[in-house]
Scaffold this motif. Structure first.
Motif, PDB file in Angstrom:
ATOM      1  N   ASP A   1      16.784  -8.895  68.673  1.00 43.74           N
ATOM      2  CA  ASP A   1      16.420 -10.128  69.361  1.00 43.74           C
ATOM      3  C   ASP A   1      15.966 -11.152  68.323  1.00 43.74           C
ATOM      4  OD1 ASP A   1      15.559 -12.136  71.051  1.00 43.74           O
ATOM      5  OD2 ASP A   1      13.882 -10.990  71.878  1.00 43.74           O
ATOM      6  N   LEU A   2      16.704 -12.231  68.190  1.00 46.03           N
ATOM      7  CA  LEU A   2      16.399 -13.264  67.196  1.00 46.03           C
ATOM      8  C   LEU A   2      15.664 -14.458  67.797  1.00 46.03           C
ATOM      9  CD1 LEU A   2      19.800 -13.256  65.257  1.00 46.03           C
ATOM     10  CD2 LEU A   2      17.683 -12.023  64.696  1.00 46.03           C
ATOM     11  N   GLU A   3      15.372 -14.401  69.081  1.00 42.15           N
ATOM     12  CA  GLU A   3      14.703 -15.523  69.729  1.00 42.15           C
ATOM     13  C   GLU A   3      13.383 -15.830  69.018  1.00 42.15           C
ATOM     14  OE1 GLU A   3      12.988 -16.706  74.101  1.00 42.15           O
ATOM     15  OE2 GLU A   3      14.776 -15.454  73.993  1.00 42.15           O
ATOM     16  N   GLY A   4      13.184 -17.114  68.721  1.00 46.25           N
ATOM     17  CA  GLY A   4      11.970 -17.556  68.049  1.00 46.25           C
ATOM     18  C   GLY A   4      12.067 -17.578  66.534  1.00 46.25           C
ATOM     19  N   PHE A   5      13.121 -16.983  65.957  1.00 43.05           N
ATOM     20  CA  PHE A   5      13.304 -17.001  64.502  1.00 43.05           C
ATOM     21  C   PHE A   5      13.583 -18.438  64.050  1.00 43.05           C
ATOM     22  CE2 PHE A   5      14.461 -12.564  62.796  1.00 43.05           C
ATOM     23  CZ  PHE A   5      13.696 -11.910  63.749  1.00 43.05           C
ATOM     24  N   SER A   6      13.067 -18.826  62.891  1.00 45.40           N
ATOM     25  CA  SER A   6      13.405 -20.111  62.280  1.00 45.40           C
ATOM     26  C   SER A   6      14.868 -20.076  61.863  1.00 45.40           C
ATOM     27  CB  SER A   6      12.554 -20.361  61.031  1.00 45.40           C
ATOM     28  OG  SER A   6      11.215 -20.513  61.381  1.00 45.40           O
ATOM     29  N   VAL A   7      15.535 -21.219  61.938  1.00 42.65           N
ATOM     30  CA  VAL A   7      16.928 -21.329  61.509  1.00 42.65           C
ATOM     31  C   VAL A   7      16.970 -22.279  60.321  1.00 42.65           C
ATOM     32  CG1 VAL A   7      19.271 -21.977  62.175  1.00 42.65           C
ATOM     33  CG2 VAL A   7      17.754 -20.887  63.845  1.00 42.65           C
ATOM     34  N   VAL A   8      17.503 -21.765  59.206  1.00 42.90           N
ATOM     35  CA  VAL A   8      17.515 -22.515  57.963  1.00 42.90           C
ATOM     36  C   VAL A   8      18.961 -22.752  57.524  1.00 42.90           C
ATOM     37  CG1 VAL A   8      16.732 -22.541  55.566  1.00 42.90           C
ATOM     38  CG2 VAL A   8      15.340 -21.410  57.312  1.00 42.90           C
ATOM     39  N   ALA A   9      19.320 -24.025  57.393  1.00 41.24           N
ATOM     40  CA  ALA A   9      20.630 -24.400  56.847  1.00 41.24           C
ATOM     41  C   ALA A   9      20.489 -24.410  55.325  1.00 41.24           C
ATOM     42  CB  ALA A   9      21.039 -25.771  57.374  1.00 41.24           C
ATOM     43  N   SER A  10      21.584 -24.642  54.621  1.00 42.68           N
ATOM     44  CA  SER A  10      21.534 -24.625  53.156  1.00 42.68           C
ATOM     45  C   SER A  10      20.635 -25.717  52.582  1.00 42.68           C
ATOM     46  CB  SER A  10      22.943 -24.736  52.573  1.00 42.68           C
ATOM     47  OG  SER A  10      23.539 -25.957  52.970  1.00 42.68           O
ATOM     48  N   ASP A  11      20.311 -26.734  53.398  1.00 44.41           N
ATOM     49  CA  ASP A  11      19.463 -27.828  52.922  1.00 44.41           C
ATOM     50  C   ASP A  11      18.126 -27.924  53.647  1.00 44.41           C
ATOM     51  OD1 ASP A  11      20.624 -28.589  55.310  1.00 44.41           O
ATOM     52  OD2 ASP A  11      21.265 -30.554  54.608  1.00 44.41           O
ATOM     53  N   GLY A  12      17.724 -26.870  54.351  1.00 41.13           N
ATOM     54  CA  GLY A  12      16.400 -26.864  54.970  1.00 41.13           C
ATOM     55  C   GLY A  12      16.396 -26.360  56.401  1.00 41.13           C
ATOM     56  N   THR A  13      15.208 -26.241  56.949  1.00 46.89           N
ATOM     57  CA  THR A  13      15.000 -25.737  58.308  1.00 46.89           C
ATOM     58  C   THR A  13      15.508 -26.748  59.327  1.00 46.89           C
ATOM     59  OG1 THR A  13      13.056 -24.496  57.604  1.00 46.89           O
ATOM     60  CG2 THR A  13      13.250 -24.946  59.961  1.00 46.89           C
ATOM     61  N   ILE A  14      16.247 -26.236  60.324  1.00 48.03           N
ATOM     62  CA  ILE A  14      16.767 -27.135  61.362  1.00 48.03           C
ATOM     63  C   ILE A  14      16.208 -26.825  62.746  1.00 48.03           C
ATOM     64  CG2 ILE A  14      18.889 -27.654  60.116  1.00 48.03           C
ATOM     65  CD1 ILE A  14      20.322 -25.755  62.150  1.00 48.03           C
ATOM     66  N   GLY A  15      15.511 -25.709  62.913  1.00 47.20           N
ATOM     67  CA  GLY A  15      14.949 -25.395  64.220  1.00 47.20           C
ATOM     68  C   GLY A  15      14.634 -23.928  64.393  1.00 47.20           C
ATOM     69  N   ARG A  16      14.621 -23.506  65.650  1.00 48.60           N
ATOM     70  CA  ARG A  16      14.342 -22.118  66.022  1.00 48.60           C
ATOM     71  C   ARG A  16      15.393 -21.631  67.017  1.00 48.60           C
ATOM     72  NH1 ARG A  16       9.941 -20.275  63.987  1.00 48.60           N
ATOM     73  NH2 ARG A  16       8.155 -21.589  63.543  1.00 48.60           N
ATOM     74  N   VAL A  17      15.658 -20.324  66.980  1.00 42.99           N
ATOM     75  CA  VAL A  17      16.589 -19.736  67.935  1.00 42.99           C
ATOM     76  C   VAL A  17      15.937 -19.777  69.316  1.00 42.99           C
ATOM     77  CG1 VAL A  17      17.853 -17.663  68.638  1.00 42.99           C
ATOM     78  CG2 VAL A  17      17.617 -18.213  66.188  1.00 42.99           C
ATOM     79  N   GLY A  18      16.569 -20.501  70.234  1.00 37.34           N
ATOM     80  CA  GLY A  18      16.098 -20.555  71.612  1.00 37.34           C
ATOM     81  C   GLY A  18      16.587 -19.354  72.397  1.00 37.34           C
TER      82      GLY A  18
ATOM     83  N   GLU B   1      11.231  -9.796  58.456  1.00 36.83           N
ATOM     84  CA  GLU B   1       9.810  -9.973  58.127  1.00 36.83           C
ATOM     85  C   GLU B   1       9.407 -11.436  58.194  1.00 36.83           C
ATOM     86  OE1 GLU B   1       8.060  -8.142  54.718  1.00 36.83           O
ATOM     87  OE2 GLU B   1       9.185  -6.287  55.046  1.00 36.83           O
ATOM     88  N   GLY B   2      10.232 -12.311  57.644  1.00 32.19           N
ATOM     89  CA  GLY B   2       9.959 -13.744  57.661  1.00 32.19           C
ATOM     90  C   GLY B   2      10.397 -14.430  58.934  1.00 32.19           C
ATOM     91  N   ARG B   3      11.060 -13.659  59.831  1.00 24.38           N
ATOM     92  CA  ARG B   3      11.581 -14.185  61.101  1.00 24.38           C
ATOM     93  C   ARG B   3      12.410 -15.450  60.848  1.00 24.38           C
ATOM     94  NH1 ARG B   3      10.178 -12.390  65.833  1.00 24.38           N
ATOM     95  NH2 ARG B   3      10.091 -14.429  66.811  1.00 24.38           N
ATOM     96  N   ARG B   4      13.445 -15.270  59.992  1.00 23.07           N
ATOM     97  CA  ARG B   4      14.275 -16.400  59.572  1.00 23.07           C
ATOM     98  C   ARG B   4      15.756 -16.022  59.604  1.00 23.07           C
ATOM     99  NH1 ARG B   4      11.508 -17.586  55.279  1.00 23.07           N
ATOM    100  NH2 ARG B   4      12.522 -16.000  54.013  1.00 23.07           N
ATOM    101  N   VAL B   5      16.562 -16.952  60.116  1.00 24.71           N
ATOM    102  CA  VAL B   5      18.026 -16.830  60.129  1.00 24.71           C
ATOM    103  C   VAL B   5      18.563 -17.907  59.196  1.00 24.71           C
ATOM    104  CG1 VAL B   5      20.110 -17.072  61.549  1.00 24.71           C
ATOM    105  CG2 VAL B   5      18.068 -15.986  62.511  1.00 24.71           C
ATOM    106  N   THR B   6      19.414 -17.517  58.238  1.00 25.16           N
ATOM    107  CA  THR B   6      19.968 -18.471  57.283  1.00 25.16           C
ATOM    108  C   THR B   6      21.445 -18.700  57.586  1.00 25.16           C
ATOM    109  OG1 THR B   6      18.421 -17.678  55.603  1.00 25.16           O
ATOM    110  CG2 THR B   6      20.310 -18.956  54.829  1.00 25.16           C
ATOM    111  N   LEU B   7      21.859 -19.968  57.581  1.00 22.04           N
ATOM    112  CA  LEU B   7      23.233 -20.356  57.879  1.00 22.04           C
ATOM    113  C   LEU B   7      23.995 -20.738  56.611  1.00 22.04           C
ATOM    114  CD1 LEU B   7      22.589 -22.734  60.936  1.00 22.04           C
ATOM    115  CD2 LEU B   7      22.925 -20.242  60.938  1.00 22.04           C
TER     116      LEU B   7
END
Length: 119
Positions: A20-37, A74-80
């Motif tokens: 379950d990735l809900e609530g994880f930060s979403v990071v593009a190659s140039d910075g954070t863009i939001g959270r998984v809804g 651990e960091g609750r982060r998804v990288t794109l």
């Protein structure tokens, strides 16, 4: 990248089936863009709905899971594998019903496949 691959997590992304990735930060190659809804996979087309809030665009965006290149539990982060601008330029996400609309999902998939082809 084949059409099917854009809708599936890459083996080396760190995704674990059923995670379950809900609530994880979403990071593009140039910075954070939001959270998984939320995450979904209608018609076998796995994707994340990312709430960008005030970070970038002030709206939600739909991102195929094939664009995910890393998951840090651990960091609750998804990288794109794309920039925030590229996510912003994707076909506009309007309503939750679009997450089940095969035509809309196909347009989003085609957009991200074009990005992958030029990378």
């Amino acid at each position: 990248m084949t059409t099917d691959r854009i809708w599936s997590y890459a083996q080396d992304s760190g995704y674990v089936e059923g995670q379950d990735l809900e609530g994880f930060s979403v990071v593009a190659s140039d910075g954070t863009i939001g959270r998984v809804g939320r995450q979904a996979a209608p018609h076998g087309m796995g994707h994340l709905v990312v709430d960008t809030g005030v970070w970038v665009f002030g709206r939600s965006v739909l991102v195929p899971v094939g664009v995910v290149i890393g998951i840090d539990t651990e960091g609750r982060r998804v990288t794109l594998a794309c920039t925030g601008s590229e996510v912003k330029a994707a076909p506009r996400f309007g309503t939750d019903s679009e997450t089940r609309d095969r035509e809309y999902l196909s347009a989003v998939g085609a957009y991200y496949l074009r990005l992958a082809a030029t990378a």
